[in-house]
Enzyme design. Structure first.
Site, mmCIF file in Angstrom:
data_model
loop_
_atom_site.group_PDB
_atom_site.id
_atom_site.type_symbol
_atom_site.label_atom_id
_atom_site.label_comp_id
_atom_site.label_asym_id
_atom_site.label_seq_id
_atom_site.Cartn_x
_atom_site.Cartn_y
_atom_site.Cartn_z
ATOM 1 C CD GLU A 206 -7.077 12.059 8.285
ATOM 2 O OE1 GLU A 206 -7.193 11.082 9.032
ATOM 3 O OE2 GLU A 206 -6.068 12.258 7.572
ATOM 4 C CG ASP B 232 -5.647 14.121 5.055
ATOM 5 O OD1 ASP B 232 -4.774 13.399 5.564
ATOM 6 O OD2 ASP B 232 -6.850 13.833 5.051
ATOM 7 C CB SER C 154 -4.272 9.526 7.840
ATOM 8 O OG SER C 154 -5.569 9.091 8.124
ATOM 9 C CG ASP D 172 14.819 -2.775 -14.170
ATOM 10 O OD1 ASP D 172 15.733 -1.933 -14.142
ATOM 11 O OD2 ASP D 172 14.629 -3.547 -15.115
ATOM 12 N N GLY E 23 9.597 -8.925 -1.392
ATOM 13 C CA GLY E 23 8.682 -8.724 -2.503
ATOM 14 C C GLY E 23 7.324 -8.253 -2.030
ATOM 15 C CG ASP F 96 4.643 -7.637 2.252
ATOM 16 O OD1 ASP F 96 3.941 -6.730 2.731
ATOM 17 O OD2 ASP F 96 5.875 -7.533 2.074
#
Length: 714
Positions: free
Chosen positions: A139, A143, A329, A375, A406, A408
């Site tokens: 991880e 990252d 992640s 936009d 849109g 959700d």
């Protein structure tokens, strides 16, 4: 319980994740120390246990697909790379190979090393780091490498919690948000929502939500979290569901033959839905009206089958090297890098960095209704599933939660058109065209300003363009007071250990119960400012004080090396978490000197002059004094000469030698040598006795000028 990745098969990984999710399904949790978080990392099984072949999308491909490569400032003269910003990455345990792994990653893809890469423990200690966990090391690799890939000019601060318990991770978050220069915090971990009900009081995760806010006196900070990899089956995750956090969902990204963005669908394992605990934040009124906080807010590629190239040399169940990695992640550090680039642009324009809850999140949602459909399309890739997608644990079972037109709860607002998102957030990327007018409203704590400019000429939402820095004058007084007790030294050494004793007092007429965070700074002034150096931070999670009652807290820390040979106050700042009050502050009565450690061994004669008889034996008493400020450990030797002058030249006669002796000479202490010698046989002439010391110590003697002493003879 701790989380570890399974690199052998995706099926085994599903079982591990399922067991973890089930263990976190508790809803009556009385102790945060029992709560365990897990990383939201998903791995595509490697073709071999040790891979030297790059797998997955490269930084150049992702930057081109989402438009990061188009971001510039100052009329195209300054690259949008996050320069001047610091991204804090909070993970659990230590990855001992991350520095070398990042170098391998950068070399492979031709990326310059970060401006700064620092690794500290959850309390800021850079020398004593947590134990190693190979699963969390993967991880950390994802990252760090991908925050750097997205914002290669930014500084990286990796804060490693002692474990994956909530207490340790939140202590690490608390350190990260107070650290000087930090403007974004990335958190690629989470767990099921939780609460407790005890003695008529409701508490739980909401008590920790204030950790995801900008500390008083600090520049604005945006907190970014992975939405989760368990689909919608088990409910949404926290801290992604905190209203103070930008939550990132996962997608499956497809590129065309030229490497450009082609299409995106929701990843079958991305987590999304509505909180059972957090209320709907005002900035979401544009997209839903359920009364509950929904996640995610935005999206990024997360499918391990369309994953990212990551280099992790620490073997985990036999696997190491290049891997193709996904999960939500991946989106958290990427979006943290995007916000850091926006903050870079804001700094160029003389604006402050973004506060997440009062600026970043409201600005991102503002484009959904205040701007035209064009936009919105310019700022986000609206992810739409061609057929309903079942979001379960890695695609198995669960309820249908498709990505629709849109906003959700599968992919939020969508994935970024990076350059235009920078413009929306006030960074004014050169690739984000338009001359829209700016809003004049204000929002958040202490943040006010001219608003943000729309990416294609739209009117700003009135969200702030100011610094987002909280000030004490805007908040009620703290229910607690802090005071330094005991004496503090007048001078200390850089890199040395220190302890500060702080008394916390309940100043109310009623009992105070709740967590209090205490942060210690080295400050040139007697109050907290943005230029202070963070020494350590800790949280008293269950402070319980009657009216007027107090408790003493000992803070242990290391004096920083960056402040050597300067004078500073120690300043303590206490935050009564969840009370919405100003921080309480206290400073030491006087400044202390933080000095650089050094050894200075001075040679002197014990008595002068020395009486001698030509040709006879005699004794010279010579003193070696450590006039430095730290113990000299090592070897020390002496030579004695006779000379008509006061220098050791070709005419000087060697009288005696003292072989190297082992010494441990403390600062301010001295030792005496009695050196026997035979005086020169010549009579009727005067000469000098010269003593010359040689040393091999740690630290080394810093001043050679006083290594020689001269006295006359009688």
């Amino acid at each position: 319980m701790s989380y570890s990745r399974n690199k052998k098969t995706r099926a085994t990984r599903r079982e591990t994740t399922a067991a973890l999710i089930e263990s976190l399904e508790q809803r009556q949790l009385l102790s945060a120390s029992n709560i365990v978080m897990h990383s939201n990392l998903a791995l595509k099984p490697a073709s071999s246990t040790t891979s030297s072949t790059v797998q997955g999308f490269t930084p150049a491909q992702i930057r081109q697909a989402y438009g990061f490569s188009n971001i510039t400032f100052s009329n195209g003269t300054v690259p949008g790379d996050g320069a001047g910003q610091t991204i804090a990455i909070v993970d659990a345990y230590n990855d001992p190979n991350i520095t070398s792994d990042l170098k391998t990653f950068d070399t492979q893809f031709g990326i310059a090393a970060p401006a700064s890469f620092s690794i500290v423990s959850q309390t800021g200690n850079s020398t004593k780091l947590p134990s190693t966990d190979s699963g969390w090391a993967g991880e950390i690799s994802l990252d760090v490498e991908w925050a750097h890939a997205i914002a290669p000019g930014a500084k990286i601060l990796l804060v490693e919690a002692n474990s994956d318990s909530l207490d340790d991770l939140m202590t690490a978050v608390n350190y990260a948000r107070h650290a000087s220069g930090v403007s974004t915090v990335s958190m690629s971990w989470g767990g099921s929502e939780f609460f407790s009900w005890s003695q008529g009081e409701f508490s739980g995760q909401t008590a920790y939500d204030p950790y995801f806010t900008t500390p008083t006196g600090h520049q604005g900070v945006t907190f970014v979290a992975a939405a989760g990899d368990s689909g919608s089956f088990s409910g949404i995750e926290w801290p992604a569901s905190s209203p103070n956090v930008l939550s990132v969902g996962g997608t499956s990204l497809t590129l065309d033959s030229s490497g450009n963005y082609a299409s995106e669908t929701s990843w079958s394992s991305t987590t999304g839905g509505y909180s059972a605990i957090e209320v709907e934040p005002s900035y979401q009124a544009n997209v839903q009206n359920t009364g509950a906080r929904s996640t995610p807010d935005v999206a990024f590629d997360g499918d391990p089958n369309t994953g990212f190239a990551v280099y992790d040399s620490l073997p985990d169940q036999g696997y190491s090297g290049w891997q193709e990695v996904g999960g939500t992640s991946a989106g958290a550090p990427a979006w943290a890098g995007l916000v850091a680039i926006a903050d870079q642009g804001r700094a160029i324009l003389g604006q402050g960095t973004l506060d997440g809850a009062s600026q970043t999140l409201p600005l991102l949602y503002s484009i959904y209704t205040t701007a035209t459909a064009t936009d919105y399309a310019n700022d986000f890739n609206d992810v739409v599933d061609p057929t309903p997608t079942r979001h379960g644990r890695f695609g198995g079972g669960g309820s249908i939660n498709p990505a629709t037109t849109g906003y959700d709860t599968a992919t939020g607002l969508g994935s970024p058109h990076a350059a235009n998102i920078v413009g929306l957030l006030g960074g004014q990327s050169s690739s984000s065209s338009g001359s829209g007018s700016s809003g004049s409203g204000s929002s958040g704590s202490g943040a006010s300003g001219s608003g943000s400019t729309g990416s294609t000429g739209s009117t700003g939402s009135g969200s702030t363009g100011g610094s987002g820095t909280n000030t004490a004058s805007q908040l009620p007084a703290s229910p607690v007071d802090v005071l330094f007790i005991g004496s503090t030294p007048a001078s200390v050494l850089e890199g040395g250990s220190g302890t500060a004793r702080i008394r916390i007092t309940n100043t109310q007429l009623t009992r105070f119960k709740g967590p209090v965070s205490i942060t210690l700074y080295a400050s040139a002034s007697a109050s907290v400012t943005g230029s202070d150096t963070l020494l350590t931070t800790t949280t008293v999670t269950r402070l319980n004080l009657k009216a007027g009652g107090s408790q003493v807290v000992n803070l242990r820390f290391t004096y920083p090396t960056s402040l050597a040979n300067s004078n500073y106050y120690l300043v303590a700042s206490a935050t009564a978490i969840g009370t919405g009050t100003a921080d309480a502050e206290a400073a030491t009565p006087a400044k202390m000197t933080i000095a650089k450690p050094f050894v200075d061994l001075a040679t002197v004669f014990g008595s002068t002059p020395i009486s001698v008889t030509p040709g006879a034996k005699d004794t010279a008493i010579i003193t070696i004094e450590n006039v430095g400020n730290i113990t000299a450990n090592g070897l020390l030797g002496l030579k004695l000469y006779a000379s008509t002058g006061d220098a050791i030249d070709s005419s000087a006669q060697l009288l005696a030698t003292v072989s190297n002796r082992r010494v441990a000479l403390k600062a301010g202490k001295s030792m005496t040598f009695k050196v026997k010698f035979t005086a020169p046989a010549a009579s009727g002439s005067t000469y000098n006795i010269i003593a010359s010391s040689t040393s091999s110590t740690k630290p080394a003697d810093t001043n050679a000028a006083n290594d020689i002493a001269v006295t006359t003879t009688v």
